[in-house]
Motif scaffolding. Structure first.
Motif, PDB file in Angstrom:
ATOM      1  N   SER A 224     -10.102  -1.363  -2.550  1.00  0.00           N
ATOM      2  CA  SER A 224      -9.364  -1.712  -1.339  1.00  0.00           C
ATOM      3  C   SER A 224      -8.629  -0.494  -0.798  1.00  0.00           C
ATOM      4  CB  SER A 224      -8.355  -2.813  -1.672  1.00  0.00           C
ATOM      5  OG  SER A 224      -7.454  -3.010  -0.606  1.00  0.00           O
ATOM      6  N   THR A 225      -8.726  -0.276   0.506  1.00  0.00           N
ATOM      7  CA  THR A 225      -7.998   0.809   1.150  1.00  0.00           C
ATOM      8  C   THR A 225      -7.485   0.314   2.498  1.00  0.00           C
ATOM      9  OG1 THR A 225      -9.973   1.684   2.265  1.00  0.00           O
ATOM     10  CG2 THR A 225      -9.442   2.595   0.104  1.00  0.00           C
ATOM     11  N   LEU A 226      -6.549   1.059   3.052  1.00  0.00           N
ATOM     12  CA  LEU A 226      -5.975   0.703   4.343  1.00  0.00           C
ATOM     13  C   LEU A 226      -5.936   1.936   5.224  1.00  0.00           C
ATOM     14  CD1 LEU A 226      -4.433  -1.532   6.022  1.00  0.00           C
ATOM     15  CD2 LEU A 226      -2.323  -0.518   5.101  1.00  0.00           C
TER      16      LEU A 226
ATOM     17  N   PHE B  61       0.852  -1.184   0.000  1.00  0.00           N
ATOM     18  CA  PHE B  61       0.000   0.000   0.000  1.00  0.00           C
ATOM     19  C   PHE B  61       0.891   1.239   0.000  1.00  0.00           C
ATOM     20  CE2 PHE B  61      -2.535  -3.320   1.885  1.00  0.00           C
ATOM     21  CZ  PHE B  61      -3.830  -3.096   1.421  1.00  0.00           C
TER      22      PHE B  61
ATOM     23  N   ALA C 119      -4.024   4.843   3.149  1.00  0.00           N
ATOM     24  CA  ALA C 119      -3.162   4.243   2.123  1.00  0.00           C
ATOM     25  C   ALA C 119      -4.002   3.455   1.122  1.00  0.00           C
ATOM     26  CB  ALA C 119      -2.127   3.338   2.769  1.00  0.00           C
ATOM     27  N   ASP C 120      -3.540   3.442  -0.111  1.00  0.00           N
ATOM     28  CA  ASP C 120      -4.210   2.698  -1.184  1.00  0.00           C
ATOM     29  C   ASP C 120      -3.262   1.660  -1.759  1.00  0.00           C
ATOM     30  OD1 ASP C 120      -6.553   4.139  -0.969  1.00  0.00           O
ATOM     31  OD2 ASP C 120      -5.961   5.626  -2.490  1.00  0.00           O
ATOM     32  N   PRO C 121      -3.784   0.612  -2.376  1.00  0.00           N
ATOM     33  CA  PRO C 121      -2.926  -0.428  -2.958  1.00  0.00           C
ATOM     34  C   PRO C 121      -1.963   0.162  -3.978  1.00  0.00           C
ATOM     35  CG  PRO C 121      -5.210  -1.139  -2.933  1.00  0.00           C
ATOM     36  CD  PRO C 121      -5.208   0.319  -2.601  1.00  0.00           C
ATOM     37  N   ARG C 122      -0.775  -0.375  -3.999  1.00  0.00           N
ATOM     38  CA  ARG C 122       0.229   0.086  -4.962  1.00  0.00           C
ATOM     39  C   ARG C 122      -0.039  -0.567  -6.308  1.00  0.00           C
ATOM     40  NH1 ARG C 122       6.484   0.218  -3.425  1.00  0.00           N
ATOM     41  NH2 ARG C 122       5.659   2.005  -2.280  1.00  0.00           N
TER      42      ARG C 122
END
Length: 211
Positions: A183-185, A158, A208-211
């Motif tokens: 998807s998020t974190l 992320f 944060a977001d997925p890379r």
């Protein structure tokens, strides 16, 4: 879609108190608490005002599905195993015990990291035993890499998109726990000055977001 969690990340016990969290089935106002209704702390703080009885499997998991086992944030020196956090009998979210202050917790009522929805990881800033796993989270910067390792051995990367410091009494429940398209974190710890009872008055939220 994940229900909004009425939590006020009152990671109150980041020093001596423990935080409480209460994720309701619908948005609700939150009071001081611990990690957005889920927060790390040394003992116990106050949290969301709404509660949601839990039954069956956590809504974020499917039977046999891999779940987070570890998290690392190279830029601030974090490398931790991940423990599971559910709901307590009173409907508040569990937090890592003070004696496990160097361990990050995953709120199982949210999404599984990498799956659609908001996944929430909670960590202490400090506990009565000293500095804890998210002590330096305030140093994280936009663009930083957060790596979540699941029980199948897969690394999910992320990228930090922003941070926010909020008063625990005005925790942005919908923004943190509400439904998302992908998807998020979120990483949550306590922050700020201390109130008269010795509890941090703010929460630090990292997005944060997925890379």
């Amino acid at each position: 879609m994940l229900p909004a969690v009425a939590v006020c990340v009152a990671l109150a016990g980041c020093s001596t108190a423990s935080s409480d969290a209460a994720p309701p089935a619908a948005p609700a106002s939150s009071s001081a608490g611990s990690a957005g209704s889920a927060g790390p702390s040394g003992s116990t703080g106050s949290a969301g005002t709404a509660s949601e009885p839990s039954s069956g499997s956590p809504r974020g998991e499917r039977t046999g599905q891999a779940h987070p086992a570890g998290v690392s944030i190279p830029s601030i020196g974090v490398n931790s195993t991940v423990m599971r956090l559910g709901l307590q009998a009173d409907g508040t979210v569990e937090v890592p015990p003070a004696e496990q202050g160097m361990t990050v917790g995953w709120y199982t009522g949210g999404a599984v990291p990498g799956e659609p929805g908001a996944a929430v990881l909670i960590g202490h800033n400090d506990t009565r035993f000293g500095r804890a796993v998210f002590h330096d989270l305030k140093k994280i910067r936009e663009g930083a890499d957060v790596v979540v390792r699941d029980t199948a051995g897969k690394n999910i990367h992320f990228t930090v998109t922003g941070t926010e410091t909020v008063d625990k009494k005005a925790f942005p429940t919908d923004k943190v726990y509400g439904a998302t398209e992908g998807s998020t974190l979120r990483l949550i710890t306590c922050d700020g000055d201390f109130d008269a009872a010795g509890h941090p008055v703010d929460n630090l939220i990292v997005y944060a977001d997925p890379r």
